[in-house]
Design a protein around this motif. Structure first.
Motif, PDB file in Angstrom:
ATOM      1  N   GLY A   1      36.788  38.476  49.950  1.00  0.00           N
ATOM      2  CA  GLY A   1      37.607  39.629  50.303  1.00  0.00           C
ATOM      3  C   GLY A   1      38.519  39.353  51.481  1.00  0.00           C
TER       4      GLY A   1
ATOM      5  N   THR B   1      38.002  47.379  42.222  1.00  0.00           N
ATOM      6  CA  THR B   1      38.287  45.938  42.236  1.00  0.00           C
ATOM      7  C   THR B   1      38.856  45.479  40.904  1.00  0.00           C
TER       8      THR B   1
ATOM      9  N   MET C   1      36.333  44.532  47.872  1.00  0.00           N
ATOM     10  CA  MET C   1      35.317  43.489  47.735  1.00  0.00           C
ATOM     11  C   MET C   1      34.354  43.490  48.913  1.00  0.00           C
TER      12      MET C   1
ATOM     13  N   GLY D   1      40.899  43.022  48.560  1.00  0.00           N
ATOM     14  CA  GLY D   1      40.113  42.449  49.646  1.00  0.00           C
ATOM     15  C   GLY D   1      39.207  43.469  50.300  1.00  0.00           C
TER      16      GLY D   1
END
Length: 438
Positions: free
Chosen positions: A385, A322, A303, A300
């Protein structure tokens, strides 16, 4: 046993070695086609919305068809099913080649072929996941085989997009489609060469409807499996659209072209490969639960940072992160499910994994496409995210209740010795589920 031997212990099985070779070739072709298709769509339409829409059409059949595919996987010969699904996928790629070479290709053609490929995948993915257990009859080697399979998938995820970017720049996306069509022969050939696959008891007479109900009751009737499936669905729906919108970042935000698109996708694949290699080095499923929580939270954060990055080098580094976190979450959960599922329900449980993994992604891709079209791509990625961070928080909060359920199961499976106390650290993960009678 040396660390290298631990990492490759499932390769002692001949059938699995053949499978790894076939998948290595086939998945590189698959990633090349995905990159080529995304570039073709954006080149034809210049629309982030249609990028999301094509991804939706390609993956939404999995949401509806994969559970049926799981029932049939438990009833049919898995090697023969592999022949059918791989041959069907080859025909879809050949159709793409013919249409692009003839210059007849239109957007609606891509939507139709993407839907057909999605239907094929809905049968193919649960079958391949379940087939692993037949190629690796020693159950203690199965987690390593799953991790090695993830290594192959993610190694190709790094190599395929990089090659696709070069191929598109030189020969266009049609060459990507042609190479993918040829790559399916590697998996088919490997399956033909397999020998002495173990016999599998198939219970006749079970209706498809009853099989579906039984599979859902088995999977969702126990909290750890239910939690795993819901977390996979969340990360797939809110995290996977990052890949869908990469052409927008390559073309408009970072001011690159097809080569940069390939590098961006390849960076994500590099991180995913790293997570798969890490999983092969583990000798047990113990400890994966809390690591899944951390990986989801880290995904999260990364992102959100990537969403607003304006620098190519920073964006590439963030995509490595990621890719690592996203694939760790997916591969670790697949390892847990494969380790503990009853053989007669393996296909159905893995079809639900496929539905959670691939079936929810198109919903997220379509949603991300709509948001990107109206509010810009960074807003869409940021929302994804934040959703991952919320999911990680809920999972962390639920771990204590799950601990109470899994300790007796760990002991029954021999993963944790009986003398280990319930409060021990190794019992603190939700990494298994009850073995239930058929």
């Amino acid at each position: 046993m040396s660390k290298l031997a631990v990492m490759g212990r499932a390769l002692v099985h001949r059938n699995f070695r053949l499978y790894v070779f076939g998948q290595s070739v086939s998945f590189v072709g698959t990633w090349m086609q995905q990159i080529g298709l995304a570039w073709l769509i954006y080149e034809l339409t210049d629309s982030p919305l249609l990028l999301g829409a094509v991804s939706f059409v390609a993956q939404i059949p999995t949401f509806f068809v994969a559970p049926l595919g799981g029932v049939l996987t438990d009833r049919w010969d898995r090697r023969k099913t592999l022949y059918v699904t791989q041959s069907s996928a080859m025909l879809v790629s050949i159709a793409l080649v013919a249409l692009t070479l003839s210059s007849w290709i239109q957007v609606w053609h891509i939507f139709v072929l993407a839907a057909l490929q999605g239907i094929v995948n809905a049968f193919d993915m649960p079958n391949r996941q379940a087939f692993l257990a037949e190629m690796v009859p020693n159950r203690t080697d199965l987690p390593n085989a799953i991790a090695l399979n993830s290594t192959v998938v993610n190694g190709s995820r790094m190599v395929g997009p990089f090659l696709a970017g070069l191929v598109i720049a030189v020969g266009g996306p049609t060459v990507c489609f042609a190479l993918n069509a040829a790559s399916f022969s590697a998996t088919i050939g490997a399956a033909l060469l397999m020998r002495d696959l173990p016999g599998r008891k198939i219970v006749p007479g079970l209706s498809v409807g009853r099989g579906l109900i039984e599979g859902f009751q088995y999977a969702f009737g126990f909290r750890p499996i239910r939690t795993i499936l819901l977390m996979i669905a969340l990360v797939s729906m809110m995290g996977m659209p990052l890949s869908t919108l990469l052409p927008v970042y390559a073309e408009d935000i970072l001011q690159g072209g097809p080569s940069l698109f390939g590098f961006l996708a390849g960076a994500s694949g590099l991180g995913a490969l790293g997570s798969a290699i890490y999983l092969t080095s583990r000798e047990s499923v113990l400890g994966l639960g809390s690591k899944i929580v951390r990986a989801t939270a880290a995904l999260g954060v990364l992102m959100i940072l990537f969403a607003w990055s304006q620098w190519t080098a920073v964006s590439l580094a963030l995509l490595v992160g990621t890719g690592f976190c996203m694939m760790f979450q997916m591969a670790a959960n697949a390892t847990l499910l494969q380790t503990i599922v009853d053989e007669d329900k393996r296909g159905r449980v893995m079809s639900l994994y496929t539905t959670a993994f691939m079936g929810t992604a198109p919903i997220g891709s379509l949603l991300a496409g709509v948001i990107a079209e109206n509010f810009r791509a960074p807003v869409a990625i940021t929302i994804g995210g934040v959703a991952c961070l919320i999911g990680a928080a809920f999972l962390y909060r639920g771990l204590p209740a799950i601990r109470e359920q899994v300790m007796p199961i760990y002991q029954r499976l021999g993963i944790v010795p009986l003398p280990v106390a319930v409060g021990a650290e190794t019992a603190a993960e939700f990494n298994t589920a009850p073995q239930r009678a058929s």
